[in-house]
Design a protein around this motif. Structure first.
Motif, PDB file in Angstrom:
ATOM      1  N   ILE A   1       0.839  -1.191   0.000  1.00 24.59           N
ATOM      2  CA  ILE A   1       0.000   0.000   0.000  1.00 24.59           C
ATOM      3  C   ILE A   1       0.881   1.250   0.000  1.00 24.59           C
ATOM      4  O   ILE A   1       1.855   1.335   0.756  1.00 24.59           O
ATOM      5  CB  ILE A   1      -0.954  -0.007   1.209  1.00 24.59           C
ATOM      6  N   PRO A   2       0.608   2.229  -0.854  1.00 32.26           N
ATOM      7  CA  PRO A   2       1.413   3.450  -0.866  1.00 32.26           C
ATOM      8  C   PRO A   2       1.214   4.256   0.412  1.00 32.26           C
ATOM      9  O   PRO A   2       0.089   4.352   0.933  1.00 32.26           O
ATOM     10  CB  PRO A   2       0.916   4.209  -2.095  1.00 32.26           C
ATOM     11  N   VAL A   3       2.304   4.815   0.909  1.00 34.28           N
ATOM     12  CA  VAL A   3       2.271   5.639   2.115  1.00 34.28           C
ATOM     13  C   VAL A   3       2.853   7.016   1.797  1.00 34.28           C
ATOM     14  O   VAL A   3       3.962   7.122   1.276  1.00 34.28           O
ATOM     15  CB  VAL A   3       3.069   4.999   3.271  1.00 34.28           C
ATOM     16  N   VAL A   4       2.081   8.028   2.104  1.00 36.62           N
ATOM     17  CA  VAL A   4       2.548   9.409   2.042  1.00 36.62           C
ATOM     18  C   VAL A   4       2.912   9.819   3.463  1.00 36.62           C
ATOM     19  O   VAL A   4       2.152   9.565   4.401  1.00 36.62           O
ATOM     20  CB  VAL A   4       1.457  10.347   1.477  1.00 36.62           C
ATOM     21  N   PHE A   5       4.073  10.411   3.624  1.00 37.37           N
ATOM     22  CA  PHE A   5       4.550  10.769   4.958  1.00 37.37           C
ATOM     23  C   PHE A   5       4.803  12.270   5.047  1.00 37.37           C
ATOM     24  O   PHE A   5       5.441  12.856   4.174  1.00 37.37           O
ATOM     25  CB  PHE A   5       5.851  10.016   5.262  1.00 37.37           C
ATOM     26  N   THR A   6       4.262  12.890   6.099  1.00 35.41           N
ATOM     27  CA  THR A   6       4.572  14.287   6.398  1.00 35.41           C
ATOM     28  C   THR A   6       5.276  14.322   7.748  1.00 35.41           C
ATOM     29  O   THR A   6       4.640  14.051   8.779  1.00 35.41           O
ATOM     30  CB  THR A   6       3.299  15.155   6.450  1.00 35.41           C
ATOM     31  N   PRO A   7       6.575  14.623   7.786  1.00 35.43           N
ATOM     32  CA  PRO A   7       7.294  14.582   9.064  1.00 35.43           C
ATOM     33  C   PRO A   7       6.902  15.691  10.033  1.00 35.43           C
ATOM     34  O   PRO A   7       7.031  15.523  11.239  1.00 35.43           O
ATOM     35  CB  PRO A   7       8.768  14.709   8.652  1.00 35.43           C
ATOM     36  N   HIS A   8       6.438  16.831   9.517  1.00 40.27           N
ATOM     37  CA  HIS A   8       6.140  17.980  10.382  1.00 40.27           C
ATOM     38  C   HIS A   8       7.353  18.320  11.249  1.00 40.27           C
ATOM     39  O   HIS A   8       7.234  18.526  12.461  1.00 40.27           O
ATOM     40  CB  HIS A   8       4.920  17.704  11.270  1.00 40.27           C
ATOM     41  N   ALA A   9       8.536  18.354  10.638  1.00 36.03           N
ATOM     42  CA  ALA A   9       9.848  18.607  11.268  1.00 36.03           C
ATOM     43  C   ALA A   9      10.499  17.263  11.615  1.00 36.03           C
ATOM     44  O   ALA A   9       9.847  16.337  12.121  1.00 36.03           O
ATOM     45  CB  ALA A   9       9.778  19.488  12.491  1.00 36.03           C
ATOM     46  N   TYR A  10      11.778  17.180  11.328  1.00 41.53           N
ATOM     47  CA  TYR A  10      12.556  15.967  11.618  1.00 41.53           C
ATOM     48  C   TYR A  10      13.137  16.048  13.022  1.00 41.53           C
ATOM     49  O   TYR A  10      13.604  17.101  13.472  1.00 41.53           O
ATOM     50  CB  TYR A  10      13.685  15.809  10.601  1.00 41.53           C
ATOM     51  N   PHE A  11      13.137  14.907  13.713  1.00 36.52           N
ATOM     52  CA  PHE A  11      13.747  14.847  15.041  1.00 36.52           C
ATOM     53  C   PHE A  11      15.219  15.243  14.986  1.00 36.52           C
ATOM     54  O   PHE A  11      15.747  15.848  15.917  1.00 36.52           O
ATOM     55  CB  PHE A  11      13.624  13.424  15.612  1.00 36.52           C
ATOM     56  N   SER A  12      15.892  14.903  13.906  1.00 34.62           N
ATOM     57  CA  SER A  12      17.337  15.133  13.818  1.00 34.62           C
ATOM     58  C   SER A  12      17.710  16.592  13.582  1.00 34.62           C
ATOM     59  O   SER A  12      18.892  16.932  13.554  1.00 34.62           O
ATOM     60  CB  SER A  12      17.931  14.279  12.686  1.00 34.62           C
ATOM     61  N   GLU A  13      16.714  17.467  13.428  1.00 35.77           N
ATOM     62  CA  GLU A  13      17.023  18.883  13.203  1.00 35.77           C
ATOM     63  C   GLU A  13      17.689  19.526  14.412  1.00 35.77           C
ATOM     64  O   GLU A  13      18.405  20.515  14.281  1.00 35.77           O
ATOM     65  CB  GLU A  13      15.745  19.660  12.852  1.00 35.77           C
ATOM     66  N   VAL A  14      17.443  18.992  15.609  1.00 33.16           N
ATOM     67  CA  VAL A  14      18.063  19.533  16.822  1.00 33.16           C
ATOM     68  C   VAL A  14      19.354  18.786  17.090  1.00 33.16           C
ATOM     69  O   VAL A  14      19.404  17.555  17.049  1.00 33.16           O
ATOM     70  CB  VAL A  14      17.115  19.383  18.025  1.00 33.16           C
ATOM     71  N   ASP A  15      20.417  19.521  17.357  1.00 29.17           N
ATOM     72  CA  ASP A  15      21.711  18.909  17.650  1.00 29.17           C
ATOM     73  C   ASP A  15      21.651  18.218  19.011  1.00 29.17           C
ATOM     74  O   ASP A  15      21.491  18.855  20.046  1.00 29.17           O
ATOM     75  CB  ASP A  15      22.802  19.985  17.658  1.00 29.17           C
ATOM     76  N   ARG A  16      21.776  16.887  19.004  1.00 20.49           N
ATOM     77  CA  ARG A  16      21.709  16.105  20.244  1.00 20.49           C
ATOM     78  C   ARG A  16      23.023  15.387  20.518  1.00 20.49           C
ATOM     79  O   ARG A  16      23.073  14.427  21.294  1.00 20.49           O
ATOM     80  CB  ARG A  16      20.563  15.090  20.164  1.00 20.49           C
TER      81      ARG A  16
ATOM     82  N   TRP B   1      26.899  13.974  18.524  1.00 23.72           N
ATOM     83  CA  TRP B   1      27.254  13.262  17.289  1.00 23.72           C
ATOM     84  C   TRP B   1      26.562  11.910  17.178  1.00 23.72           C
ATOM     85  O   TRP B   1      25.991  11.578  16.139  1.00 23.72           O
ATOM     86  CB  TRP B   1      28.771  13.067  17.201  1.00 23.72           C
ATOM     87  N   LEU B   2      26.610  11.116  18.244  1.00 19.50           N
ATOM     88  CA  LEU B   2      26.082   9.755  18.173  1.00 19.50           C
ATOM     89  C   LEU B   2      24.569   9.763  17.959  1.00 19.50           C
ATOM     90  O   LEU B   2      24.062   9.075  17.056  1.00 19.50           O
ATOM     91  CB  LEU B   2      26.424   8.985  19.444  1.00 19.50           C
ATOM     92  N   LYS B   3      23.838  10.543  18.758  1.00 21.24           N
ATOM     93  CA  LYS B   3      22.386  10.593  18.604  1.00 21.24           C
ATOM     94  C   LYS B   3      22.004  11.166  17.247  1.00 21.24           C
ATOM     95  O   LYS B   3      21.053  10.689  16.606  1.00 21.24           O
ATOM     96  CB  LYS B   3      21.765  11.423  19.724  1.00 21.24           C
ATOM     97  N   ASN B   4      22.735  12.184  16.790  1.00 22.76           N
ATOM     98  CA  ASN B   4      22.457  12.750  15.466  1.00 22.76           C
ATOM     99  C   ASN B   4      22.599  11.681  14.391  1.00 22.76           C
ATOM    100  O   ASN B   4      21.766  11.568  13.481  1.00 22.76           O
ATOM    101  CB  ASN B   4      23.418  13.903  15.164  1.00 22.76           C
TER     102      ASN B   4
END
Length: 359
Positions: A105-120, A122-125
């Motif tokens: 089934i096709p899935v359209v995804f809207t992230p509404h901002a990525y979690f990785s945008e905030v610097d957490r 090196w490892l978590k990023n």
């Protein structure tokens, strides 16, 4: 076309997009079913399906995974032809669903901002970006709600160019009447949590109310940090200057009584609250992050690190917006009418649903 809208984070801007899609959908060829979690505290419309197991990720994995069977039954019995997953946990849910059931089934995804945008760090990023990159393999289209959000995704190879499309968020025109008052009132409408950084809001408000005595700050919205922030304001002796109002069903009533919109978010896709503010002809003072940058165009200022780290520059920036709030208000409304009308958003998303790529 039978479409399932699925969302765990039913609150704030994500809630607005889902509600606007249901309210303004005008294509008779699209039939929507909507499933959300009620654990964000928002009142869920009666026609939506509610399953709070969506909110059990990642703390209660067994209960969360038990959702998959119900989701599969829903997709089969309602003959769902496409799923639109809103925000990260809904995206993860559809990735796991497709892995378990080998469903095409096709899935359209809207992230509404990525979690990785905030610097957490090196490892978590690295882990977050790797996870977001992996997830994208399961999505037919990824809808970015601003050009800045798309640029971030492409620069970090989170999605392929062929997958990505930019559809700006939009809000309906709202008949309003500004209510006059003697103070200079700043307002934020947002969930009171980490992403929106209410501690920074308090820090700024403390400095500005000291420098501009007739200024007041209002935060409208519920969230996990609400009581903590209320206690901090009382500790500072600023309860008459900084008010955390809590949840309000109609934030427009507060926008109409305020002068300038302030957002202290750490990261954003494209916040509906700021769009509502510009639709109300409000100048903006908002942090310099993805999702905010495109919303300041001769209608306020971006709070850069340079401004935030220098009290004199911070006060000067606020005074500049106050002094030019008439011109900034007009520029905000012009920006709204040009780019951020709700029907532009709804029609563009419906086109994605009906397109050959997503069919």
């Amino acid at each position: 076309m039978k479409v399932l809208e699925i969302c765990e984070s039913y609150g704030g801007g994500v809630k607005r997009q889902i509600d606007y899609l249901n309210r303004f959908a005008n294509n008779k060829n699209i039939e929507m079913t909507t499933m959300v979690s009620s654990k964000r505290g928002a009142e869920v419309p009666a026609k939506y399906l509610t399953d709070d197991r969506l909110s059990d990720f990642p703390k209660h994995p067994i209960r969360y995974l038990s959702l998959m069977k119900k989701l599969h039954e829903l997709i089969v019995t309602k003959r769902i032809q496409l799923v639109h997953a809103h925000s990260t946990i809904a995206g993860i849910t559809m990735v796991l669903y497709k892995m378990i059931y080998h469903d095409h089934i096709p899935v359209v995804f809207t992230p509404h901002a990525y979690f990785s945008e905030v610097d957490r760090g090196w490892l978590k990023n690295h882990i977050l970006k790797s996870a977001e990159r992996f997830m994208s393999h399961f999505f037919t289209k990824v809808i970015h709600v601003s050009s800045g959000e798309e640029k971030y995704a492409l620069d970090n190879k989170l999605v392929k160019q062929s997958q990505s499309v930019v559809i700006n968020n939009g809000v309906p025109f709202h008949e309003y009447e500004k209510i006059s008052h003697p103070n200079i009132d700043f307002i934020n409408v947002a969930r009171c949590g980490f992403q929106k950084d209410p501690q920074l809001f308090i820090k700024i408000a403390q400095k500005i109310t000291a420098a501009i005595p007739d200024s007041r700050f209002f935060w409208v919205g519920d969230g996990p940090m609400l009581n903590e922030c209320r206690a901090e304001v009382i500790r500072l002796g600023l309860a008459d200057k900084i008010k955390f109002v809590g949840f309000h069903a109609n934030p427009y009533t507060y926008l109409e009584k305020s002068d300038i919109f302030i957002s202290t978010s750490r990261y954003e896709g494209q916040p509906f609250s700021v769009l509502e503010a510009i639709s109300e002809k409000m100048p903006l003072i908002i942090t310099d992050v993805i999702g905010h940058k495109e919303l300041v165009h001769h209608n306020g200022i971006l709070l850069t690190d340079e401004i935030l780290n220098d009290d004199q520059k911070l006060v000067a920036a606020f005074k500049e917006v106050i002094d030019h709030k008439g011109e900034d208000a007009k520029a905000s409304y012009q920006l709204f009418t040009k780019k951020y009308d709700v029907m532009n958003m709804v029609n563009a998303i419906e086109h994605i649903y009906l397109s050959g790529v997503a069919a």
